[in-house]
Scaffold this active site. Structure first.
Site, mmCIF file in Angstrom:
data_model
loop_
_atom_site.group_PDB
_atom_site.id
_atom_site.type_symbol
_atom_site.label_atom_id
_atom_site.label_comp_id
_atom_site.label_asym_id
_atom_site.label_seq_id
_atom_site.Cartn_x
_atom_site.Cartn_y
_atom_site.Cartn_z
ATOM 1 C CG ASP A 1 35.268 72.178 5.123
ATOM 2 O OD1 ASP A 1 35.369 73.481 5.021
ATOM 3 O OD2 ASP A 1 34.317 71.664 5.046
ATOM 4 C CG HIS B 1 33.623 74.888 2.930
ATOM 5 N ND1 HIS B 1 33.542 75.041 4.038
ATOM 6 C CD2 HIS B 1 32.247 75.127 2.474
ATOM 7 C CE1 HIS B 1 32.325 75.509 4.589
ATOM 8 N NE2 HIS B 1 31.683 75.621 3.624
ATOM 9 C CG ASP C 1 29.175 73.339 1.068
ATOM 10 O OD1 ASP C 1 29.721 72.588 0.625
ATOM 11 O OD2 ASP C 1 29.028 73.824 2.136
ATOM 12 C CD GLU C 2 28.261 76.588 4.436
ATOM 13 O OE1 GLU C 2 27.211 76.847 5.329
ATOM 14 O OE2 GLU C 2 29.272 76.335 4.816
ATOM 15 C CG PHE D 1 22.475 62.771 13.722
ATOM 16 C CD1 PHE D 1 21.342 63.354 13.383
ATOM 17 C CD2 PHE D 1 22.622 61.549 13.354
ATOM 18 C CE1 PHE D 1 20.170 62.483 12.744
ATOM 19 C CE2 PHE D 1 21.556 60.596 12.963
ATOM 20 C CZ PHE D 1 20.401 61.180 12.600
ATOM 21 C CG ASP D 2 26.065 69.531 13.120
ATOM 22 O OD1 ASP D 2 24.827 69.086 12.573
ATOM 23 O OD2 ASP D 2 26.720 70.414 12.664
ATOM 24 C CD1 TRP E 1 27.219 68.854 9.068
ATOM 25 C CD2 TRP E 1 29.105 68.959 8.056
ATOM 26 N NE1 TRP E 1 26.821 69.024 7.730
ATOM 27 C CE2 TRP E 1 28.097 69.047 6.950
ATOM 28 C CE3 TRP E 1 30.303 69.110 7.506
ATOM 29 C CZ2 TRP E 1 28.220 69.008 5.801
ATOM 30 C CZ3 TRP E 1 30.571 69.093 6.199
ATOM 31 C CH2 TRP E 1 29.618 68.822 5.137
ATOM 32 C CB THR E 2 33.447 66.840 13.492
ATOM 33 O OG1 THR E 2 34.490 67.099 12.353
ATOM 34 C CG2 THR E 2 32.749 65.560 13.186
ATOM 35 C CD GLU E 3 31.472 72.837 11.622
ATOM 36 O OE1 GLU E 3 30.919 71.708 11.936
ATOM 37 O OE2 GLU E 3 31.209 73.297 10.905
HETATM 38 C C1 TNX Z 1 26.844 73.863 6.770
HETATM 39 S S1 TNX Z 1 26.261 71.619 5.205
HETATM 40 C C2 TNX Z 1 27.905 73.358 6.034
HETATM 41 C C3 TNX Z 1 29.192 72.711 6.789
HETATM 42 C C4 TNX Z 1 28.894 72.946 8.269
HETATM 43 C C5 TNX Z 1 27.749 72.725 8.802
HETATM 44 C C6 TNX Z 1 27.524 72.865 10.288
HETATM 45 C C7 TNX Z 1 27.158 72.274 4.462
HETATM 46 C C8 TNX Z 1 26.836 71.852 2.899
HETATM 47 N N1 TNX Z 1 27.990 73.115 4.864
HETATM 48 O O1 TNX Z 1 30.231 73.246 6.238
HETATM 49 O O2 TNX Z 1 29.975 72.038 8.771
HETATM 50 O O3 TNX Z 1 26.887 73.574 8.003
HETATM 51 O O4 TNX Z 1 26.175 72.305 10.559
#
Ligand code: TNX
Length: 526
Positions: free
Chosen positions: A174, A245, A307-308, A400-401, A449-451
């Site tokens: 990432d 990402h 994603d994103e 679960f974050d 997710w581990t932010e």
């Molecule tokens: C969205 S879920 C993201 C992650 C983030 C997460 C935090 C996804 C496919 N993308 O990059 O860590 O939200 O909850």
């Protein structure tokens, strides 16, 4: 209950054919180390012992596969007068039967040393017939935002297989860190595995901790993880995010980006505008990386994120615009879809199916792609209705974050409120998927997710016991969809309370049902 019963004690025999030798050894080790009994493994060929102190493992040949699922994972567990017998049509089923058998043993059997030799164990006669409701029972771990040591990954494999889950999804790359060495591109870990510092507190606060963070697994570490998982019937799904990402890779190889401006591995969370350019050399980079991933991970699926991915850089890039014109693409979203389709074709040439987050539907997902529905269930509904296989991973139930509760005692988390009960109440097959398309729902997956998860201990807190509730969903099946019936949450909770004693014996930093301990509250302060 069938009356009668058996007594198991020191000198136990596990009867198993060669194909089940691995499973038998796994059980022997667990019993020997914790209960202090001597355990012998014997092949069925020998006249079977009549002592009654026997666990018999039986493979039933025939229907190894059913209509929609890969190897049948169901089993029958019978406590009879002469033996405890586990019968299944494949080793995975036998393994799950033994996981259930282990629940009949004392809680101390989950320890790794013997405190005192266990006394003979009297088991009442009974028969259990069990099978999973879903083939894909996944647990996801983000090792990019915070690197998680190999020892924890192995422990997690034990814990998810204890819950009869069968996929470990490793989010290996990432913006904030690249965790897998790639021989052809050494800078991915030399540069991409490390960041200068990390956001402290919620990212909106703009605070930083001033401490470098990072790490990566060696190739042998990853092989070991895969091997350990396979012995426990867990497949490892690797994820290499593209084309968004990807800042850690762009920091290592600036030519992958849309400008040659130097970038550093990101120190804060969120969505970066900096994404891959989609030129031929970058495509080659992606397929080279995936080739090394395929060599290491035998699972039939490879996750490529998707994603994103903001398109602003492509909108401003002459090269991206020229590529769109040359390929006859009307929008930047279609450009991403074009890229994903090329990647999917490469993967399928190597016998792998592409998995992506639900954004891959936006410009049209490649045929055969598996969609992970994370922004709610809509993506999954749309994908299944269009004939794609789907893994349900909706954030409102299975992220679960998110905190367990909107409660000031809870440690800092990205969002409030996913209780154990909410996880338990999840139904992976929404009614709005037409009946004939429901088989496209392969199963579901919970995400970590581990932010906001700085270490493995805190990961355990967030997973457990929500993973226990998740696995209940994965095994309870359509027949038990009526959640108000005999299988109420209260009934589950009373079983869960017993189950937590096993976590105590293992040493799992789970969240007590009443709320966090003072130490757990403090780990990551709001
Ligand atoms: C969205 S879920 C993201 C992650 C983030 C997460 C935090 C996804 C496919 N993308 O990059 O860590 O939200 O909850």
């Amino acid at each position: 209950m069938t009356g009668g019963g058996i007594s198991l004690h020191d000198g136990l025999t596990i009867e198993a054919t060669d194909e089940l030798a691995g499973v038998a050894r796994w059980l022997r080790q667990a019993v020997e180390q914790s209960m202090g009994w001597r355990v012998e493994i014997s092949g069925h060929a020998r006249p079977s012992t009549t002592s009654g102190n026997v666990v018999r493992l039986v493979l039933e040949r025939g229907d190894d596969r059913d209509e929609h699922r890969s190897p049948v994972e169901g089993y029958r567990l019978k406590v009879g007068d002469d033996a405890v017998t586990v019968t299944a049509s494949g080793p995975a089923g036998v393994f799950y039967g033994l996981q259930t058998f282990r629940q009949l043993l004392p809680d101390s059997s989950w320890r790794v040393a013997t405190i005192e030799p266990a006394p003979p164990l009297a088991l009442t006669g009974m028969e259990v017939s069990d099978e999973p409701a879903f083939a894909w029972r996944g647990v996801h771990l983000d090792v990019s935002r915070h690197f998680m040591p190999k020892g924890f990954v192995l422990k997690l494999i034990d814990l998810i297989s204890m819950h009869k889950c069968n996929v470990l999804h490793l989010h290996l790359t990432d913006d904030q860190g690249w965790r897998m060495p790639i021989e052809a591109y050494p800078r991915l870990v030399e540069v991409g595995a490390w960041r200068r510092e990390s956001a402290a507190g919620h990212y909106r606060e703009g605070r930083f901790d001033g401490r470098p963070h990072g790490g990566f697994y060696s190739t042998d570490d990853l092989r070991e993880i895969v091997g350990y998982a396979r012995e426990r019937f867990v497949e490892v799904l690797p994820e290499i995010e593209m084309p968004g990402h990807m800042v850690a890779a762009i920091a290592a190889y600036p030519e992958l980006g849309n400008s040659l401006e130097p970038r550093e591995v990101l120190t804060t969370w969120g969505i970066s505008p900096h994404v891959l350019n989609l030129e031929p050399a970058t495509l080659k980079f992606c397929t080279d990386v995936l080739d090394e991933v395929i060599d290491l991970f035998p699972f039939g699926y490879v996750h490529v994120g998707g994603d994103e991915c903001p398109t602003s850089e492509w909108e401003a890039s002459e090269k991206a615009q020229a590529l769109m014109t040359a390929e006859g693409l009307d929008s930047e979203r279609q450009l991403q879809a074009w890229f994903t389709a090329r990647i999917a074709r490469h993967l399928s040439g190597r016998g792998r199916r592409l998995v992506g987050w639900d954004e891959i539907l936006e410009g049209g997902a490649p045929p055969g792609a598996v969609v992970m529905s994370w922004r709610g269930e809509e993506g999954g509904i749309k994908a299944a209705s269009a004939g794609h296989d789907v893994v349900m991973a909706p954030q409102q139930w299975l992220y679960f974050d998110w905190a367990y509760a909107d409660d000031p005692r809870e440690p800092l988390a990205i969002c409030p409120g996913t209780s154990v009960e909410r996880v338990w109440s999840y139904d992976p097959v929404p009614d709005s998927i037409p009946e004939v398309q429901r088989h496209h729902v392969l199963g579901a997956q919970c995400q970590l997710w581990t932010e906001y998860v700085p270490n493995a201990e805190h990961a355990e807190y967030l997973y457990f016991p929500r993973v226990s509730a998740f696995s209940e969903v994965m095994w309870r099946g359509a027949a038990a969809r009526d959640l108000s019936g005999p299988r109420s949450f209260e009934e589950f909770e009373s079983r869960l309370r017993q189950h937590l004693r096993r976590f105590d014996a293992i040493g799992v930093n789970y969240r007590p049902l009443e709320g966090p301990t003072p130490g757990q509250s403090r780990v990551w302060v709001r």
